[in-house]
Motif scaffolding. Structure first.
Motif, short mmCIF file in Angstrom:
data_model
loop_
_atom_site.label_atom_id
_atom_site.label_comp_id
_atom_site.label_asym_id
_atom_site.label_seq_id
_atom_site.Cartn_x
_atom_site.Cartn_y
_atom_site.Cartn_z
N LEU A 102 0.83 -1.20 0.00
CA LEU A 102 0.00 0.00 0.00
C LEU A 102 0.87 1.25 0.00
O LEU A 102 2.01 1.24 0.46
N GLY A 105 -2.11 3.60 2.76
CA GLY A 105 -3.35 2.87 3.01
C GLY A 105 -4.14 2.46 1.78
O GLY A 105 -5.17 1.81 1.91
N PHE A 141 -7.39 -4.31 5.58
CA PHE A 141 -6.96 -3.91 4.25
C PHE A 141 -7.30 -4.90 3.15
O PHE A 141 -6.94 -4.68 2.00
N VAL A 149 0.74 -6.91 5.49
CA VAL A 149 0.55 -5.61 4.84
C VAL A 149 1.87 -4.84 4.90
O VAL A 149 2.52 -4.80 5.94
N ASN A 151 2.93 -0.99 4.24
CA ASN A 151 2.35 0.33 4.02
C ASN A 151 3.46 1.37 3.96
O ASN A 151 4.19 1.57 4.93
N GLN A 365 -15.20 -1.48 2.27
CA GLN A 365 -14.17 -1.22 1.27
C GLN A 365 -14.65 -1.73 -0.08
O GLN A 365 -15.31 -2.77 -0.17
#
Length: 676
Positions: A102, A105, A141, A149, A151, A365
């Motif tokens: 990401l 985010g 996410f 993740v 980021n 999302q």
């Protein structure tokens, strides 16, 4: 609040320090590891979700043009290393669709998930900090975060208003291994007490990468010497430089934001352009043409961040959204292929007001991708992917124990009119953890998870020659949901001048999707097929630090880590391209203005390989660095570092090109940053 202007790795970027989203409080001072990617800001050692943070001087030392290489020294992290210009992170042996990369985010909207030769459209040189997150909080996410993740916090959208009318930052850097030159500038302008604009640009140019010795691995050199073709025999003597690996990257961004105590609204527009070459995968067949593939990519993207303060049960509503139009061309005008990707992602979140020991966040999302590949070697047909998900993450503290839990339901639709394909998937994931202070300096934790992800379009629909990887790739339209059940034990110990963090994990997959070489040949290319089965990943990570001297004006410490992962596919054997056991140790001294560090990284030999995969030898890298702030209270810092000091030949086992493209040889880097 006084703004901080960040400049990293040859890119100049002016912005005030703030959290990942405008609804969070400002970032901690440089050097303090307060996590902002997870549900709640906290010290990474105080939660059940394991987190690694790269910031400050450590980030400056580690920055490279590709995100995978920038993170490769963190615990449990390796990189795909498809040459110096295309490298995604590998977390605990998991890569590709199982790791969500990401920028602030939101995804990069590129095609790096399609193949290892495609670069991530995120410039890590823009980063203020990078966070690697695993555990329950990663469900925030998406289901593709099953492995974790990554980021990159770059803050192209301003998040605070500078105290001064104009803020300027400038930086340049030089690197010897690839004749790297990078520079840039950015200006932040305060238009009013609540309105700020910021803009910047960057450039990076590199030549062919210099390596520490032979280009081909020992087994390929032996094969070349045995050839009757003089041209093939000559390949055994290749050394010094990786041909066709020069690169040129340009970025520009413009952002603006309205910021008020009751809410905020910010937007940014970013232009990204890069052209790079891939290391030549030498064909040792007599008379074969050696492909020197180049890729040219560009992207326009727009980002939005907004939040509003609420009253009652919820304290804030936040929105983060992005849209991008990405295109890249690889090959030559006759046999080349154009990849185009238009994407939209948005996430809305409601943060609960803290009540006693209970806090949480819930949201929704949506994601849409329109993918097209056109050309002689379009190995994936045009397709559309739509994902919609809802999630909640909750935390309750009861005495010395903190409980974390999360759940996510995600609906995915993949459609290809050209291929006559139309399927829908529903993936449900839950995860929970408990973390307790059991004694002074002793914290123990347990994470349990049951996660699921839908197969990607590339895994389902691939069927054709791919020039970038020099392979023929075949997917399987019948694939179902990939499910994983995992358990992780965590121990964090500390004393007045030391700390030790350890974790051990085991993940059992059902419907595990993997790619392997079959031994067949189609169109003079080796065939790689996707398959689905059961698999088990297990491993451990241990990281520690001890401070020997700690007094005003001087700190001396030693640190180290060891990590390993072992992955087996039922009925197949070892999973391909799994990193071996690794050890890293360093000693660092830091005064008021000068910092020095020396470290050694050792990767052991990897012999657990598949039928068509070669083993990889052990190697050790010695790295030195120094940073100097000559003027007290002024934003001026010089950094000098030497990576792979003894110029050894190192090959990363997780790389598809390990037999054709070693890591960089000795690389001396000089950086200068100035803030006005």
């Amino acid at each position: 609040m006084t703004p901080r202007l960040l400049l990293a790795g040859g890119i100049l970027l002016a912005f005030p320090v703030a959290a990942i989203a405008a609804d969070d409080p400002p970032d901690p001072p440089e050097g303090e590891d307060i996590v902002v990617t997870g549900t709640f800001q906290r010290d990474p050692r105080d939660g059940a979700s394991p987190v690694s943070v790269l910031a400050g001087e450590a980030l400056d030392r580690s920055l490279r043009p590709q995100i995978g290489e920038a993170l490769a020294r963190l615990p449990g992290v390796s990189a795909t290393s498809f040459g110096p210009n295309a490298s995604r992170p590998i977390l605990r042996g998991l890569a590709g669709e199982r790791v969500r990369v990401l920028t602030d985010g939101i995804g990069p909207f590129d095609v790096s998930n399609t193949s290892a030769d495609h670069a991530v459209a995120i410039d890590p040189l823009l980063a203020g900090r990078i966070e690697v997150l695993r555990g329950p909080a990663s469900l925030r996410f998406g289901s593709s975060a099953i492995g974790g993740v990554v980021n990159v916090l770059d803050r192209r959208i301003p998040t605070t208003v500078p105290d001064t009318p104009v803020a300027v930052q400038a930086r340049g850097s030089l690197g010897s291994a690839a004749d790297e030159r990078s520079a840039g500038a950015n200006i932040g302008v305060r238009l009013s007490d609540r309105f700020v604009v910021a803009g910047g640009g960057s450039l990076t140019d590199t030549g062919d990468l210099r390596v520490g010795g032979p280009v081909l691995s020992a087994s390929l050199r032996d094969q070349a010497r045995a050839s009757t073709d003089p041209a093939i025999r000559g390949l055994a003597d290749l050394s010094g430089r990786l041909a066709n690996t020069g690169a040129r990257t340009r970025t520009a961004n413009l952002g603006a934001a309205f910021i008020d105590d009751g809410g905020d609204l910010g937007v940014a527009i970013t232009r990204y352009e890069t052209e790079y070459g891939l290391p030549i995968r030498y064909d040792l067949t007599p008379g074969a043409e050696q492909e020197a593939v180049r890729i040219k990519a560009d992207q326009w993207r727009a980002d939005l961040r907004a939040s509003v303060a609420l009253s009652g049960v919820f304290e804030r509503l936040s929105l983060r959204a992005g849209y991008a139009d990405y295109t890249h061309f690889e090959g030559d005008p006759v046999t080349g292929t154009t990849f185009a990707n238009k994407g939209l992602e948005a996430r809305a979140e409601l943060r609960q007001r803290r009540r006693g020991g209970w806090q949480g966040v819930s949201g929704a999302q949506t994601f849409f991708r329109d993918f097209r590949a056109v050309g002689a070697e379009a190995f994936v047909p045009p397709n559309d992917t739509t994902q919609n998900g809802v999630f909640t993450l909750q935390e309750v503290a009861i005495g010395p124990v903190r409980f974390e839990g999360g759940g996510r339901v995600e609906w995915t639709g993949i459609r290809s009119q050209v291929a006559g394909f139309d399927r829908d998937f529903t993936a449900t994931s839950i995860a929970g953890g408990a973390f307790a202070n059991v004694a002074k300096g002793v914290k123990l934790g347990l994470n349990l998870s049951s996660t699921a992800r839908a197969p990607a379009a590339e895994e389902l629909l691939a069927d054709g020659a791919h020039i970038g990887t020099q392979s023929y790739e075949i997917g399987d339209r019948s694939f179902g949901i990939e499910r994983a059940r995992g358990v992780e034990l965590i121990a964090r110990l500390s004393g007045p001048a030391w700390r030790l963090d350890a974790s051990a994990y085991r993940t059992r997959f059902a419907g595990y999707i993997y790619e392997f070489e079959t031994g067949q040949v189609i169109q003079d290319l080796p065939v790689f097929c996707f398959a689905q089965g059961r698999a088990t990943y297990r491993g451990f990570e241990v990281e520690g630090e001890a401070r020997f001297v700690e007094r005003p004006g001087l700190t001396v410490k030693a640190d180290g880590l060891v990590d390993a992962v072992r992955a087996t596919i039922d009925g197949f054997g070892p999973a391909p391209r799994i990193p071996p056991l690794r050890l890293l140790g360093g000693i660092e001294g830091r005064g008021d203005r000068l910092g020095l560090r020396a470290e050694v990284e050792h990767s052991t030999r990897q012999t657990r390989v598949t039928g068509f995969e070669r083993s990889t030898g052990a190697f050790s890298l010695v790295n030195l660095s120094a940073d100097w702030t000559p003027l007290a209270g002024r934003k001026l810092r010089l950094t000098l570092s030497a990576s792979n000091l003894f110029d050894v030949v190192a090959r990363r086992h997780a790389s598809f090109l390990k037999d054709y493209a070693p890591l960089a040889g000795r690389d001396v880097r000089l950086g200068l940053s100035v803030g006005l």
